[in-house]
Design a protein around this motif. Structure first.
Motif, PDB file in Angstrom:
ATOM      1  N   SER A   1       0.843  -1.199   0.000  1.00 45.10           N
ATOM      2  CA  SER A   1       0.000   0.000   0.000  1.00 45.10           C
ATOM      3  C   SER A   1       0.879   1.251   0.000  1.00 45.10           C
ATOM      4  O   SER A   1       0.581   2.234  -0.681  1.00 45.10           O
ATOM      5  CB  SER A   1      -0.921   0.030   1.219  1.00 45.10           C
ATOM      6  OG  SER A   1      -1.809  -1.054   1.168  1.00 45.10           O
ATOM      7  N   HIS A   2       1.967   1.190   0.762  1.00 46.38           N
ATOM      8  CA  HIS A   2       2.887   2.330   0.826  1.00 46.38           C
ATOM      9  C   HIS A   2       3.405   2.676  -0.575  1.00 46.38           C
ATOM     10  O   HIS A   2       3.613   3.841  -0.893  1.00 46.38           O
ATOM     11  CB  HIS A   2       4.057   1.999   1.756  1.00 46.38           C
ATOM     12  CG  HIS A   2       5.007   3.130   1.965  1.00 46.38           C
ATOM     13  ND1 HIS A   2       4.731   4.188   2.809  1.00 46.38           N
ATOM     14  CD2 HIS A   2       6.229   3.389   1.419  1.00 46.38           C
ATOM     15  CE1 HIS A   2       5.748   5.040   2.783  1.00 46.38           C
ATOM     16  NE2 HIS A   2       6.668   4.584   1.951  1.00 46.38           N
ATOM     17  N   TYR A   3       3.614   1.660  -1.400  1.00 45.32           N
ATOM     18  CA  TYR A   3       4.138   1.879  -2.759  1.00 45.32           C
ATOM     19  C   TYR A   3       3.034   1.781  -3.829  1.00 45.32           C
ATOM     20  O   TYR A   3       3.315   1.595  -5.005  1.00 45.32           O
ATOM     21  CB  TYR A   3       5.275   0.889  -3.039  1.00 45.32           C
ATOM     22  CG  TYR A   3       6.487   1.199  -2.192  1.00 45.32           C
ATOM     23  CD1 TYR A   3       7.312   2.271  -2.517  1.00 45.32           C
ATOM     24  CD2 TYR A   3       6.772   0.471  -1.047  1.00 45.32           C
ATOM     25  CE1 TYR A   3       8.402   2.593  -1.726  1.00 45.32           C
ATOM     26  CE2 TYR A   3       7.862   0.789  -0.248  1.00 45.32           C
ATOM     27  CZ  TYR A   3       8.663   1.851  -0.589  1.00 45.32           C
ATOM     28  OH  TYR A   3       9.737   2.178   0.195  1.00 45.32           O
ATOM     29  N   GLU A   4       1.785   1.856  -3.390  1.00 38.19           N
ATOM     30  CA  GLU A   4       0.616   1.871  -4.282  1.00 38.19           C
ATOM     31  C   GLU A   4       0.544   0.671  -5.230  1.00 38.19           C
ATOM     32  O   GLU A   4       0.246   0.798  -6.419  1.00 38.19           O
ATOM     33  CB  GLU A   4       0.578   3.200  -5.074  1.00 38.19           C
ATOM     34  CG  GLU A   4       0.405   4.375  -4.134  1.00 38.19           C
ATOM     35  CD  GLU A   4       0.388   5.734  -4.842  1.00 38.19           C
ATOM     36  OE1 GLU A   4       0.437   5.757  -6.080  1.00 38.19           O
ATOM     37  OE2 GLU A   4       0.316   6.734  -4.119  1.00 38.19           O
ATOM     38  N   LEU A   5       0.861  -0.501  -4.677  1.00 39.93           N
ATOM     39  CA  LEU A   5       0.813  -1.726  -5.485  1.00 39.93           C
ATOM     40  C   LEU A   5      -0.191  -2.760  -4.958  1.00 39.93           C
ATOM     41  O   LEU A   5      -0.439  -3.771  -5.604  1.00 39.93           O
ATOM     42  CB  LEU A   5       2.208  -2.396  -5.520  1.00 39.93           C
ATOM     43  CG  LEU A   5       3.335  -1.648  -6.234  1.00 39.93           C
ATOM     44  CD1 LEU A   5       4.665  -2.375  -6.003  1.00 39.93           C
ATOM     45  CD2 LEU A   5       3.057  -1.522  -7.729  1.00 39.93           C
ATOM     46  N   TRP A   6      -0.758  -2.516  -3.802  1.00 42.68           N
ATOM     47  CA  TRP A   6      -1.598  -3.538  -3.144  1.00 42.68           C
ATOM     48  C   TRP A   6      -2.798  -3.955  -3.986  1.00 42.68           C
ATOM     49  O   TRP A   6      -3.208  -5.127  -3.996  1.00 42.68           O
ATOM     50  CB  TRP A   6      -2.042  -3.023  -1.772  1.00 42.68           C
ATOM     51  CG  TRP A   6      -2.952  -3.943  -1.005  1.00 42.68           C
ATOM     52  CD1 TRP A   6      -4.244  -3.717  -0.661  1.00 42.68           C
ATOM     53  CD2 TRP A   6      -2.632  -5.252  -0.476  1.00 42.68           C
ATOM     54  NE1 TRP A   6      -4.745  -4.780   0.051  1.00 42.68           N
ATOM     55  CE2 TRP A   6      -3.780  -5.734   0.173  1.00 42.68           C
ATOM     56  CE3 TRP A   6      -1.486  -6.050  -0.496  1.00 42.68           C
ATOM     57  CZ2 TRP A   6      -3.834  -6.982   0.802  1.00 42.68           C
ATOM     58  CZ3 TRP A   6      -1.527  -7.302   0.126  1.00 42.68           C
ATOM     59  CH2 TRP A   6      -2.686  -7.752   0.754  1.00 42.68           C
ATOM     60  N   HIS A   7      -3.378  -3.006  -4.722  1.00 42.72           N
ATOM     61  CA  HIS A   7      -4.606  -3.299  -5.486  1.00 42.72           C
ATOM     62  C   HIS A   7      -4.405  -4.358  -6.572  1.00 42.72           C
ATOM     63  O   HIS A   7      -5.368  -4.910  -7.085  1.00 42.72           O
ATOM     64  CB  HIS A   7      -5.144  -2.007  -6.128  1.00 42.72           C
ATOM     65  CG  HIS A   7      -4.219  -1.429  -7.154  1.00 42.72           C
ATOM     66  ND1 HIS A   7      -3.094  -0.704  -6.824  1.00 42.72           N
ATOM     67  CD2 HIS A   7      -4.237  -1.495  -8.516  1.00 42.72           C
ATOM     68  CE1 HIS A   7      -2.473  -0.331  -7.934  1.00 42.72           C
ATOM     69  NE2 HIS A   7      -3.148  -0.798  -8.973  1.00 42.72           N
ATOM     70  N   TRP A   8      -3.153  -4.662  -6.931  1.00 35.94           N
ATOM     71  CA  TRP A   8      -2.915  -5.649  -7.987  1.00 35.94           C
ATOM     72  C   TRP A   8      -3.118  -7.091  -7.506  1.00 35.94           C
ATOM     73  O   TRP A   8      -3.184  -8.002  -8.319  1.00 35.94           O
ATOM     74  CB  TRP A   8      -1.461  -5.534  -8.485  1.00 35.94           C
ATOM     75  CG  TRP A   8      -1.188  -4.344  -9.325  1.00 35.94           C
ATOM     76  CD1 TRP A   8      -0.504  -3.215  -8.952  1.00 35.94           C
ATOM     77  CD2 TRP A   8      -1.556  -4.147 -10.696  1.00 35.94           C
ATOM     78  NE1 TRP A   8      -0.433  -2.337 -10.001  1.00 35.94           N
ATOM     79  CE2 TRP A   8      -1.065  -2.884 -11.084  1.00 35.94           C
ATOM     80  CE3 TRP A   8      -2.255  -4.925 -11.633  1.00 35.94           C
ATOM     81  CZ2 TRP A   8      -1.258  -2.380 -12.366  1.00 35.94           C
ATOM     82  CZ3 TRP A   8      -2.440  -4.420 -12.904  1.00 35.94           C
ATOM     83  CH2 TRP A   8      -1.950  -3.163 -13.261  1.00 35.94           C
ATOM     84  N   PHE A   9      -3.165  -7.297  -6.190  1.00 37.88           N
ATOM     85  CA  PHE A   9      -3.040  -8.664  -5.670  1.00 37.88           C
ATOM     86  C   PHE A   9      -4.256  -9.097  -4.851  1.00 37.88           C
ATOM     87  O   PHE A   9      -4.287  -8.929  -3.635  1.00 37.88           O
ATOM     88  CB  PHE A   9      -1.769  -8.764  -4.820  1.00 37.88           C
ATOM     89  CG  PHE A   9      -0.526  -8.364  -5.574  1.00 37.88           C
ATOM     90  CD1 PHE A   9       0.073  -9.237  -6.474  1.00 37.88           C
ATOM     91  CD2 PHE A   9       0.022  -7.098  -5.405  1.00 37.88           C
ATOM     92  CE1 PHE A   9       1.205  -8.861  -7.186  1.00 37.88           C
ATOM     93  CE2 PHE A   9       1.150  -6.711  -6.121  1.00 37.88           C
ATOM     94  CZ  PHE A   9       1.745  -7.592  -7.003  1.00 37.88           C
TER      95      PHE A   9
END
Ligand SMILES: [Mg+2]
Length: 233
Positions: free
Chosen positions: A124-132
């Motif tokens: 989430s900190h690196y704005e990648l959580w939504h992919w998984f």
């Protein structure tokens, strides 16, 4: 339907040591261990396995109670550490994820030693959580192969919730891919019959990864054509 599992640390991102810093601060503040044993390896291992080894190494009981207490302390310090350490998303990661998603026949998940909530905070900190939308995590399991089995089970749950066409296709044409930065990733990928992609952007240099015999080794995930090519092989 293909399933692509990605590791987090050293594969998707570098936290600049935020995870280890939150580990060390928790052991120091909550367990009275001023300096952690440098002989305990972090790379490619589950958070629980690392914590249990550190407990043993410092004369603490490797109990579920200590693990729960450690987990709470670690999570309470992780976000601050992520901000302080200023890591980064590794080269090519957003484009690879987009390219996998654009195919329409790849379900993307995580296969990581991070505890689930730690993974969520890092990504989430690196704005990648939504992919998984699914994955296997290091909350319960010590061994990465057990995490891989749990990741597969979660992927199946996720895919069965999708359209009948996707499910039928998944049953006949499933192909599993594991992408990671250590020999542990390749080893656990093999345990679920996956093809494995190694990338030397974490702690393991290319010759070490080559010895573990991945199907493909790319210098960085910017070079994602060979990864997509595996899916069609
Ligand atoms: Mg890693």
């Amino acid at each position: 339907m293909h399933i692509c599992f990605l590791d987090i640390d050293g594969t998707l991102l570098l936290t600049g040591g935020a995870g280890q810093s939150a580990f060390a601060d928790t052991l120091s503040a909550d367990f009275g261990i001023p300096e952690i044993d440098a002989n305990v390896g972090f790379a490619g291992r589950s958070d629980k396995a690392i914590a249990m080894d550190l407990f043993r190494s410092h004369g603490l009981e490797p109990s579920e109670q200590n693990w729960r207490r450690f987990r709470e302390g670690y999570l309470s310090r992780l976000e601050k550490a992520l901000v302080a350490k200023q890591g980064s998303v590794l080269p090519g990661v957003p484009r690879l994820l987009q390219a996998l998603a654009d195919r329409g026949d790849v379900a993307i998940g995580l296969l990581t030693g991070n505890i689930r909530e730690g993974a969520r905070r890092k990504l989430s900190h690196y704005e990648l959580w939504h992919w998984f939308p699914f994955g296997g995590f290091g909350d319960e399991h010590m061994e990465r192969c057990d995490i891989a089995a749990a990741a597969m089970a979660d992927a199946q749950r996720h895919l069965n919730g999708r359209s009948a066409a996707a499910t039928a296709n998944g049953a006949t044409n499933r192909q599993i891919l594991v992408i990671g930065d250590t020999p542990h990733d390749i080893h656990c990928g093999r345990s679920i019959g996956a093809r494995c992609v190694a990338v030397p952007t974490g702690n393991s240099p290319a010759p070490v990864l080559r010895d573990a015999q991945p199907d493909v080794l790319v210098e960085t995930l910017e070079n994602f054509e060979p990864i997509l090519a595996i899916l069609d092989r």
